[in-house]
Design a protein around this motif. Structure first.
Motif, PDB file in Angstrom:
ATOM      1  N   LEU A  39     -15.704  50.900  21.939  1.00 18.61           N
ATOM      2  CA  LEU A  39     -14.971  51.504  20.830  1.00 18.61           C
ATOM      3  C   LEU A  39     -15.783  52.582  20.131  1.00 18.61           C
ATOM      4  N   GLY A  40     -17.089  52.376  20.057  1.00 14.82           N
ATOM      5  CA  GLY A  40     -17.945  53.318  19.347  1.00 14.82           C
ATOM      6  C   GLY A  40     -18.079  52.949  17.880  1.00 14.82           C
ATOM      7  N   PRO A  41     -19.154  53.385  17.226  1.00 16.16           N
ATOM      8  CA  PRO A  41     -19.444  52.969  15.844  1.00 16.16           C
ATOM      9  C   PRO A  41     -18.373  53.377  14.837  1.00 16.16           C
ATOM     10  N   ASP A  42     -17.629  54.442  15.098  1.00 17.70           N
ATOM     11  CA  ASP A  42     -16.605  54.875  14.147  1.00 17.70           C
ATOM     12  C   ASP A  42     -15.395  53.961  14.128  1.00 17.70           C
ATOM     13  N   ARG A  43     -15.255  53.118  15.142  1.00 24.79           N
ATOM     14  CA  ARG A  43     -14.091  52.241  15.215  1.00 24.79           C
ATOM     15  C   ARG A  43     -14.449  50.779  14.943  1.00 24.79           C
ATOM     16  N   VAL A  44     -15.652  50.517  14.528  1.00 28.96           N
ATOM     17  CA  VAL A  44     -16.107  49.145  14.273  1.00 28.96           C
ATOM     18  C   VAL A  44     -16.774  49.079  12.911  1.00 28.96           C
ATOM     19  N   ARG A  45     -16.451  48.046  12.147  1.00 25.21           N
ATOM     20  CA  ARG A  45     -17.111  47.800  10.867  1.00 25.21           C
ATOM     21  C   ARG A  45     -17.547  46.337  10.814  1.00 25.21           C
ATOM     22  N   THR A  46     -18.804  46.104  10.465  1.00 25.03           N
ATOM     23  CA  THR A  46     -19.311  44.752  10.270  1.00 25.03           C
ATOM     24  C   THR A  46     -19.641  44.535   8.803  1.00 25.03           C
ATOM     25  N   SER A  47     -19.772  43.264   8.429  1.00 26.32           N
ATOM     26  CA  SER A  47     -19.995  42.858   7.031  1.00 26.32           C
ATOM     27  C   SER A  47     -18.833  43.289   6.131  1.00 26.32           C
ATOM     28  N   TRP A  48     -17.646  43.339   6.725  1.00 21.82           N
ATOM     29  CA  TRP A  48     -16.423  43.619   5.970  1.00 21.82           C
ATOM     30  C   TRP A  48     -15.593  42.330   5.929  1.00 21.82           C
ATOM     31  N   SER A  49     -15.307  41.834   4.738  1.00 24.39           N
ATOM     32  CA  SER A  49     -14.540  40.598   4.569  1.00 24.39           C
ATOM     33  C   SER A  49     -13.157  40.918   4.013  1.00 24.39           C
ATOM     34  N   LEU A  50     -12.134  40.467   4.710  1.00 26.81           N
ATOM     35  CA  LEU A  50     -10.757  40.696   4.271  1.00 26.81           C
ATOM     36  C   LEU A  50     -10.469  39.894   3.010  1.00 26.81           C
ATOM     37  N   THR A  51     -10.009  40.581   1.965  1.00 20.24           N
ATOM     38  CA  THR A  51      -9.682  39.902   0.703  1.00 20.24           C
ATOM     39  C   THR A  51      -8.220  40.018   0.331  1.00 20.24           C
ATOM     40  N   GLY A  52      -7.494  40.941   0.968  1.00 22.22           N
ATOM     41  CA  GLY A  52      -6.083  41.097   0.640  1.00 22.22           C
ATOM     42  C   GLY A  52      -5.346  41.850   1.724  1.00 22.22           C
ATOM     43  N   LEU A  53      -4.059  41.521   1.858  1.00 24.12           N
ATOM     44  CA  LEU A  53      -3.208  42.214   2.828  1.00 24.12           C
ATOM     45  C   LEU A  53      -1.809  42.298   2.248  1.00 24.12           C
ATOM     46  N   ALA A  54      -1.296  43.507   2.160  1.00 27.08           N
ATOM     47  CA  ALA A  54       0.021  43.724   1.571  1.00 27.08           C
ATOM     48  C   ALA A  54       0.749  44.814   2.340  1.00 27.08           C
ATOM     49  N   GLN A  55       2.058  44.867   2.142  1.00 23.65           N
ATOM     50  CA  GLN A  55       2.829  45.949   2.744  1.00 23.65           C
ATOM     51  C   GLN A  55       2.780  47.171   1.841  1.00 23.65           C
ATOM     52  N   ASP A  56       2.732  48.338   2.485  1.00 26.04           N
ATOM     53  CA  ASP A  56       2.679  49.617   1.785  1.00 26.04           C
ATOM     54  C   ASP A  56       3.737  50.512   2.427  1.00 26.04           C
TER      55      ASP A  56
ATOM     56  N   LYS B  50     -10.328  50.109   1.301  1.00 25.13           N
ATOM     57  CA  LYS B  50      -8.922  49.913   1.639  1.00 25.13           C
ATOM     58  C   LYS B  50      -8.596  50.655   2.929  1.00 25.13           C
ATOM     59  N   VAL B  51      -7.813  49.974   3.776  1.00 21.62           N
ATOM     60  CA  VAL B  51      -7.407  50.546   5.054  1.00 21.62           C
ATOM     61  C   VAL B  51      -5.895  50.438   5.171  1.00 21.62           C
ATOM     62  N   ARG B  52      -5.259  51.567   5.488  1.00 22.83           N
ATOM     63  CA  ARG B  52      -3.831  51.552   5.755  1.00 22.83           C
ATOM     64  C   ARG B  52      -3.627  51.548   7.266  1.00 22.83           C
ATOM     65  N   ALA B  53      -2.699  50.692   7.737  1.00 27.00           N
ATOM     66  CA  ALA B  53      -2.473  50.563   9.178  1.00 27.00           C
ATOM     67  C   ALA B  53      -0.995  50.403   9.475  1.00 27.00           C
ATOM     68  N   LYS B  54      -0.571  50.960  10.606  1.00 21.30           N
ATOM     69  CA  LYS B  54       0.800  50.754  11.057  1.00 21.30           C
ATOM     70  C   LYS B  54       1.004  49.326  11.540  1.00 21.30           C
TER      71      LYS B  54
ATOM     72  N   ASP C 287       1.331  36.056   1.120  1.00 22.34           N
ATOM     73  CA  ASP C 287       2.312  36.913   0.453  1.00 22.34           C
ATOM     74  C   ASP C 287       3.265  37.549   1.461  1.00 22.34           C
ATOM     75  N   LEU C 288       2.761  37.837   2.648  1.00 19.51           N
ATOM     76  CA  LEU C 288       3.590  38.433   3.687  1.00 19.51           C
ATOM     77  C   LEU C 288       4.271  37.384   4.551  1.00 19.51           C
ATOM     78  N   VAL C 289       3.548  36.313   4.846  1.00 15.46           N
ATOM     79  CA  VAL C 289       4.064  35.229   5.694  1.00 15.46           C
ATOM     80  C   VAL C 289       3.845  33.918   4.941  1.00 15.46           C
ATOM     81  N   PRO C 290       4.816  33.491   4.135  1.00 17.03           N
ATOM     82  CA  PRO C 290       4.610  32.303   3.287  1.00 17.03           C
ATOM     83  C   PRO C 290       4.168  31.055   4.042  1.00 17.03           C
ATOM     84  N   THR C 291       4.690  30.856   5.260  1.00 15.28           N
ATOM     85  CA  THR C 291       4.320  29.648   6.001  1.00 15.28           C
ATOM     86  C   THR C 291       2.883  29.687   6.510  1.00 15.28           C
TER      87      THR C 291
END
Length: 535
Positions: A296-313, A329-333, A350-354
């Protein structure tokens, strides 16, 4: 003949563990510095965000990049290095694992190895090496060091297989042929103990399957649901043409496998393997996720990043991370979350209650302890050769034997370069669902216990303490597929379908084996590729 049929079923229970397509190309990676869309400032915009770089996440990212031509992708890992719970270590002399230890080769794994250019790093253990179960007394025959080799070469191995008593063999053989009581009516879920005992008898369960379950799941066979935890074997009961026996089901299963192999032949460029082999890499299993990160190369990989939130935009997703450089913050399709259940159950509800139900999936504490011993310290063991006291895959420990460790991999017997001249390397797992107290023990106490167990099974009475190389306590190790697990996943699947572009998965969903996680990456990348082509 009856004993041969039993051993066929037993061997199948131990050994059982896809087509692909390309998608239309997507634009090259486009990182946007604090771009604002719909009022939301973001640090990056990508087509696909993959959270978690374990085997599931790494293989999803690889297949998106390589086979779905998705270049605008970001792979994120909360640890300082990629690999998730796959952790390979070396001190320059010894090489060892602190998470998963090996894999059973599959076409999907061999394909990934080839595509990542790590074929030369692949190592395959001799499939004829014996797998041992430690058992003493209760009518079992005498074996050197009480280590009984499980039958792998039929019918020859049956002549010397005396782990089971004659009545135990007869009971297992008749059960394997289908002379069993019917399963309980739905919705009752049989545990592994109930299913195996109904088919093969209590003795086979205690001496063969119980240690197998400890080795795979570190689990409690009274709680693990057979149809969820060992679904391939569970399916055999209704698959045969000659009744509900496992042997009849196995015959048709082998026909299915042969048909699939004929219809989906492996690429001749992929590495080949033989049945019964186990695989790894010269520098350990972490070679695979490391190769994905390099691809992937260094521009496509991030380490020591912890997910804290996910929402629809709007039509996209907005993910928030804690990073060494502050919140990002990262926006993704599309987003593929392969994080552990304890993370998904909190971040994705919040996105998938179950997804909140994933918090009910228990993962017990397990410690992996790697120790080295001089060759001359070992007692006489089955198959030993001059200068090679260990000849085998390792040994499993039934709970009836009152040895606290779950089992030990004979690492230096399996793969080259694991230990320097004069030494042998052992990887022992201890803890699990039936020994939760391991979480409260100090590292020193755990190592002392493992060393004592190694001495009891393998070493001379006057052998010194082993050389400690690594001890890692996983407070939440392997997800347990207990009763109700499939209901949790069914509810999750229905809710997830309401959020197109979001994919939740990992070993709690597709199976805990290394190969299951690799196959997940193939399948999930294909789904995401189709989604993006229609977005």
């Amino acid at each position: 003949m009856l004993a041969a049929l039993f051993c066929a079923a037993a061997a199948l229970a131990i050994r059982l563990a896809a087509p692909w397509r390309s998608a239309q190309p997507f634009e090259e990676l486009q990182y946007l510095s604090m771009t604002s869309v719909a009022g939301q400032a973001v640090d990056m915009e990508v087509d696909v965000l993959v959270v978690g770089s374990g085997i599931s996440g790494s293989c999803t990212a690889h297949n998106l990049f390589k086979n779905q031509n998705v270049k605008n992708i970001l792979l994120v890992e909360r640890n300082p290095v990629v690999g998730g719970n796959v952790i390979s270590k070396t001190d320059g002399e010894f090489t060892w694992e602190e998470g998963p230890n090996s894999f059973q080769p599959t076409p999907a794994i061999m394909r990934a190895v080839y595509e990542l250019g790590i074929t030369d790093e692949l190592v395959l253990a001799d499939g004829s090496l014996p797998r041992f179960v430690y058992w003493e007394g209760d009518g079992a025959g005498q074996k050197l060091a009480n280590l009984h080799a499980l039958p792998t070469n039929l019918p020859g191995d049956l002549l010397d297989f005396n782990l089971l008593t004659i009545p135990g063999k007869i009971r297992a053989a008749f059960g394997a042929l289908g002379f069993i009581s019917p399963p309980p009516p739905p919705p009752y879920e049989e545990s592994i103990r109930e299913f195996v005992t109904r088919h093969l008898g209590e003795e086979t369960f205690e001496r063969v399957i119980d240690p197998f379950v400890s080795g795979v799941y570190a689990g409690d066979p009274d709680q693990l649901a057979m149809r969820a935890a060992l679904k391939k074997i569970h399916r055999l009961e209704g698959l045969g043409d000659l009744g509900p026996g496992l042997v009849s089901g196995a015959v048709n299963r082998f026909k299915e496998l042969a048909k699939d192999k004929k219809e989906n032949p492996a690429d001749p460029a992929w590495p080949t393997y033989k049945g019964g082999q186990l695989g790894s890499f010269r520098k350990g299993l972490q070679t695979l996720p490391n190769a994905v990160a390099k691809e992937l190369g260094p521009d496509r990989v991030r380490t020591s990043w912890s997910l804290t939130g996910l929402a629809q935009d709007g039509p996209h997703f907005l993910a928030t991370f804690d990073t060494p450089d502050g919140p990002k913050k990262v926006r993704a399709k599309s987003v593929a979350v392969t994080a552990p259940t304890r993370v998904v159950s909190k971040v994705c509800t919040d996105l998938v209650p179950t997804a909140a139900g994933l918090d009910k999936i228990y993962a017990p504490p397990v410690a992996s302890v790697t120790m080295a011993y001089r060759k001359e310290w070992f007692k006489e063991l089955p198959g030993a050769q001059p200068g090679k006291p260990l000849v085998g895959f390792g040994h499993l420990l039934p709970r009836r034997m009152k040895v606290r460790s779950l089992g030990t991999i004979w690492s230096s017997s399996l793969f080259p370069g694991r230990a320097p001249e004069g030494w042998e390397l052992l990887l022992t797992y201890i803890g699990g669902a039936r020994d939760r107290g391991i979480a409260d023990m100090s590292e020193e106490e755990i190592v002392k216990q493992v060393d004592a167990d190694n001495h009891k099974i393998l070493l001379k009475s006057d052998a010194p303490a082993g050389k400690l190389l690594g001890c890692r306590v996983w407070q939440t190790a392997i997800p347990q597929y207990c009763r109700g697990h499939l209901d949790i996943l069914d509810a999750l699947e229905k809710d997830e379908a309401k959020v197109p572009g979001l994919y939740l998965g990992g070993n709690y969903r597709t199976g805990v084996a290394f190969g299951d996680c690799v196959q997940y990456g193939v399948d999930e990348a294909s789904k995401i590729g189709v989604f993006l082509s229609k977005a």
